[in-house]
Write a protein that holds these residues in place. Structure first.
Motif, PDB file in Angstrom:
ATOM      1  N   THR A  32       0.752  -1.246   0.088  1.00 18.90           N
ATOM      2  CA  THR A  32      -0.158  -0.120  -0.032  1.00 18.90           C
ATOM      3  C   THR A  32       0.811   1.291   0.049  1.00 18.90           C
ATOM      4  N   GLY A  33       2.117   1.143   0.469  1.00 24.41           N
ATOM      5  CA  GLY A  33       3.121   2.291   0.542  1.00 24.41           C
ATOM      6  C   GLY A  33       2.964   3.056   1.701  1.00 24.41           C
ATOM      7  N   GLY A  34       2.103   2.353   2.555  1.00 15.42           N
ATOM      8  CA  GLY A  34       2.079   3.142   3.862  1.00 15.42           C
ATOM      9  C   GLY A  34       3.125   2.663   5.029  1.00 15.42           C
ATOM     10  N   ILE A  35       4.069   1.900   4.469  1.00 14.09           N
ATOM     11  CA  ILE A  35       5.009   1.421   5.596  1.00 14.09           C
ATOM     12  C   ILE A  35       6.527   1.974   5.135  1.00 14.09           C
ATOM     13  N   GLN A  36       7.145   3.134   5.692  1.00 14.03           N
ATOM     14  CA  GLN A  36       8.024   3.547   5.389  1.00 14.03           C
ATOM     15  C   GLN A  36       9.337   3.353   6.131  1.00 14.03           C
ATOM     16  N   SER A  37       9.175   2.579   7.313  1.00 19.30           N
ATOM     17  CA  SER A  37      10.063   2.384   8.363  1.00 19.30           C
ATOM     18  C   SER A  37       9.704   1.115   9.401  1.00 19.30           C
ATOM     19  N   ALA A  38      10.668   0.727  10.008  1.00 18.50           N
ATOM     20  CA  ALA A  38      10.317  -0.387  10.937  1.00 18.50           C
ATOM     21  C   ALA A  38       9.684   0.270  12.167  1.00 18.50           C
ATOM     22  N   ALA A  39       9.915   1.622  12.166  1.00 20.96           N
ATOM     23  CA  ALA A  39       9.392   2.367  13.328  1.00 20.96           C
ATOM     24  C   ALA A  39       7.614   2.498  13.094  1.00 20.96           C
ATOM     25  N   ASP A  40       7.189   2.264  11.825  1.00 23.94           N
ATOM     26  CA  ASP A  40       5.597   2.439  11.542  1.00 23.94           C
ATOM     27  C   ASP A  40       5.120   1.197  12.280  1.00 23.94           C
ATOM     28  N   LEU A  41       5.663   0.203  12.738  1.00 27.47           N
ATOM     29  CA  LEU A  41       5.015  -0.958  13.308  1.00 27.47           C
ATOM     30  C   LEU A  41       5.189  -1.063  14.653  1.00 27.47           C
ATOM     31  N   GLN A  42       4.021  -1.133  15.450  1.00 30.79           N
ATOM     32  CA  GLN A  42       3.807  -1.156  16.877  1.00 30.79           C
ATOM     33  C   GLN A  42       4.523  -2.419  17.554  1.00 30.79           C
ATOM     34  N   GLU A  43       4.848  -2.155  18.587  1.00 31.02           N
ATOM     35  CA  GLU A  43       5.055  -3.184  19.710  1.00 31.02           C
ATOM     36  C   GLU A  43       4.086  -4.422  19.662  1.00 31.02           C
ATOM     37  N   GLY A  44       4.606  -5.474  19.498  1.00 32.59           N
ATOM     38  CA  GLY A  44       3.516  -6.775  19.599  1.00 32.59           C
ATOM     39  C   GLY A  44       3.031  -6.920  18.087  1.00 32.59           C
ATOM     40  N   ASP A  45       3.347  -6.071  17.210  1.00 31.95           N
ATOM     41  CA  ASP A  45       3.150  -6.567  15.801  1.00 31.95           C
ATOM     42  C   ASP A  45       4.012  -7.466  15.166  1.00 31.95           C
ATOM     43  N   MET A  46       3.243  -8.686  14.884  1.00 34.35           N
ATOM     44  CA  MET A  46       4.281  -9.759  14.437  1.00 34.35           C
ATOM     45  C   MET A  46       5.329  -9.470  13.229  1.00 34.35           C
ATOM     46  N   ARG A  47       4.881  -8.511  12.282  1.00 31.61           N
ATOM     47  CA  ARG A  47       5.730  -7.863  11.204  1.00 31.61           C
ATOM     48  C   ARG A  47       7.065  -7.426  11.865  1.00 31.61           C
ATOM     49  N   ARG A  48       7.037  -7.233  13.107  1.00 33.66           N
ATOM     50  CA  ARG A  48       8.491  -6.577  13.557  1.00 33.66           C
ATOM     51  C   ARG A  48       9.456  -7.572  13.678  1.00 33.66           C
ATOM     52  N   ASN A  49       9.092  -8.979  13.381  1.00 31.81           N
ATOM     53  CA  ASN A  49      10.292 -10.118  13.425  1.00 31.81           C
ATOM     54  C   ASN A  49      10.170 -10.961  11.952  1.00 31.81           C
ATOM     55  N   ASN A  50       9.629  -9.983  11.008  1.00 29.72           N
ATOM     56  CA  ASN A  50       9.484 -10.835   9.552  1.00 29.72           C
ATOM     57  C   ASN A  50      10.609 -10.131   9.248  1.00 29.72           C
ATOM     58  N   PRO A  51      11.399 -10.955   8.072  1.00 29.81           N
ATOM     59  CA  PRO A  51      12.558 -10.528   7.644  1.00 29.81           C
ATOM     60  C   PRO A  51      12.500  -9.356   6.580  1.00 29.81           C
ATOM     61  N   ARG A  52      11.395  -9.309   5.996  1.00 30.37           N
ATOM     62  CA  ARG A  52      11.116  -8.327   4.918  1.00 30.37           C
ATOM     63  C   ARG A  52      10.673  -6.839   5.650  1.00 30.37           C
ATOM     64  N   PHE A  53      10.278  -6.937   6.895  1.00 30.56           N
ATOM     65  CA  PHE A  53       9.914  -5.745   7.742  1.00 30.56           C
ATOM     66  C   PHE A  53      11.290  -5.334   8.398  1.00 30.56           C
ATOM     67  N   GLN A  54      12.453  -5.706   8.244  1.00 29.06           N
ATOM     68  CA  GLN A  54      13.531  -5.138   8.839  1.00 29.06           C
ATOM     69  C   GLN A  54      13.920  -3.807   8.253  1.00 29.06           C
ATOM     70  N   GLN A  55      14.782  -2.963   8.916  1.00 29.28           N
ATOM     71  CA  GLN A  55      14.832  -1.502   8.232  1.00 29.28           C
ATOM     72  C   GLN A  55      15.543  -1.740   6.825  1.00 29.28           C
ATOM     73  N   GLU A  56      16.298  -2.426   6.763  1.00 29.36           N
ATOM     74  CA  GLU A  56      17.426  -2.461   5.689  1.00 29.36           C
ATOM     75  C   GLU A  56      16.526  -3.158   4.366  1.00 29.36           C
ATOM     76  N   ALA A  57      15.807  -4.111   4.735  1.00 27.18           N
ATOM     77  CA  ALA A  57      14.752  -4.677   3.747  1.00 27.18           C
ATOM     78  C   ALA A  57      13.642  -3.587   3.263  1.00 27.18           C
ATOM     79  N   ILE A  58      13.192  -3.209   4.253  1.00 27.41           N
ATOM     80  CA  ILE A  58      12.248  -1.814   4.009  1.00 27.41           C
ATOM     81  C   ILE A  58      12.516  -0.967   3.171  1.00 27.41           C
ATOM     82  N   GLU A  59      13.736  -0.643   3.352  1.00 29.95           N
ATOM     83  CA  GLU A  59      14.565   0.553   2.404  1.00 29.95           C
ATOM     84  C   GLU A  59      14.557   0.084   0.839  1.00 29.95           C
ATOM     85  N   ALA A  60      15.180  -1.121   0.967  1.00 29.39           N
ATOM     86  CA  ALA A  60      15.410  -1.650  -0.385  1.00 29.39           C
ATOM     87  C   ALA A  60      13.860  -2.096  -1.080  1.00 29.39           C
TER      88      ALA A  60
END
Length: 297
Positions: free
Chosen positions: A193-221
């Motif tokens: 959707t384009g709404g996630i620009q950085s790992a900080a956009d994900l709340q504590e407890g959101d399972m995506r914080r542990n997903n490889p594609r939602f780590q900061q380096e991956a998000i930027e790429a």
């Protein structure tokens, strides 16, 4: 799932979620997909509440085969026939209904022959508790194995512009055999959707914080994917989410994406994707998108 489990814990509101399900039905979205493990159990109760006075308007789908292991706080597979028999009755109670339209095996249990799990699920069809059976995250040989026991109505697996594995074998098999293919996470767990620009956009407890594609380096790429999707949306007068969903819908006659949202605005946006038609040029541009950075799990 996100209404009670896994995503954005601070943003959950049962009353709003019920209103979203009601609005989805009003917009012509009839397939409502849940699972016993979401919560666990709370999602089925929420769906049951939402459908209490409009059950006949929905094709109700739920799943069996995953459990949350309390001592490990992780999901474990359970395809034992005795578990299936107990689970279908428990799902019926939580959903407040006397029948489940589509009962799906959430994951194959490697410790139980799939034919035994499927056979127990078929018993529920014979008993009138379930209308049809589906599978999730399976291979073509596994589909063929269970077909000898009972027909397969649907296969649910991840499919989106950044997860295309199913297009190599499973989707063509479903197309050739008249089996519905239900893509989960067709919006890339919200990323497309384009709404996630950085790992900080994900709340504590959101399972995506542990997903490889939602780590900061991956998000930027991976912003390169969302940038291109947005560009195609601009030339079609559509949002990024609508472009991503339209691409998924274009992958086959029996492909029925199941985007999840708990927000009225995003529900309306997703529904409007049904009116978006991508040109051959659009589809070619989207097909040419690079693979995402990071593993799926």
């Amino acid at each position: 799932m996100g209404m009670t489990f896994a995503y954005d814990p601070a943003g959950r509101d049962d009353d709003v979620s019920v209103s979203v399900i009601h609005r989805a039905l009003d917009l012509g979205m009839t397939l409502i997909d849940t699972a016993d493990v979401y919560g666990p159990h709370t999602n089925e109760r929420l769906v049951g509440r939402a459908l209490a006075d409009r059950r006949d308007r929905a094709v109700l789908a739920t799943k069996v085969g995953l459990e949350v292991a309390p001592e490990k706080q992780k999901l474990v597979r359970n395809g034992r026939p005795e578990h299936v028999r107990a689970a279908v009755d428990a799902s019926l109670r939580r959903l407040g209904t006397d029948h489940i339209d589509l009962y799906q095996l959430h994951r194959v249990d490697p410790d139980v022959p799939i034919e035994e799990t499927w056979g127990a699920m078929a018993e529920a069809v014979t008993a009138g508790k379930v209308g049809a059976l589906g599978l999730s995250e399976v291979s073509v040989p596994e589909i063929e194995r269970v077909t000898a026991v009972h027909p397969v109505t649907s296969v649910q697996s991840e499919l989106s512009l950044w997860t295309r594995d199913a297009l190599s074998e499973v989707v063509p098999f479903c197309e050739a055999n008249g089996i519905a293919f239900l893509p989960f996470s067709p919006l890339g767990r919200g990323f497309l959707t384009g709404g996630i620009q950085s790992a900080a956009d994900l709340q504590e407890g959101d399972m995506r914080r542990n997903n490889p594609r939602f780590q900061q380096e991956a998000i930027e790429a991976n912003q390169a994917l969302t940038d291109r999707v947005r560009e195609i949306g601009e030339r079609r007068g559509a949002t990024s989410a609508q472009v991503a969903l339209a691409w998924v819908r274009a992958q086959g006659r029996y492909v029925v994406p199941i985007p999840g949202t708990k927000t009225p605005r995003y529900l309306e946006d997703n529904a409007a994707a049904a009116e978006v038609t991508l040109t051959p040029e659009d589809l070619a541009d989207l097909d040419a998108l690079p693979a995402p950075r990071g593993e799926r799990y």
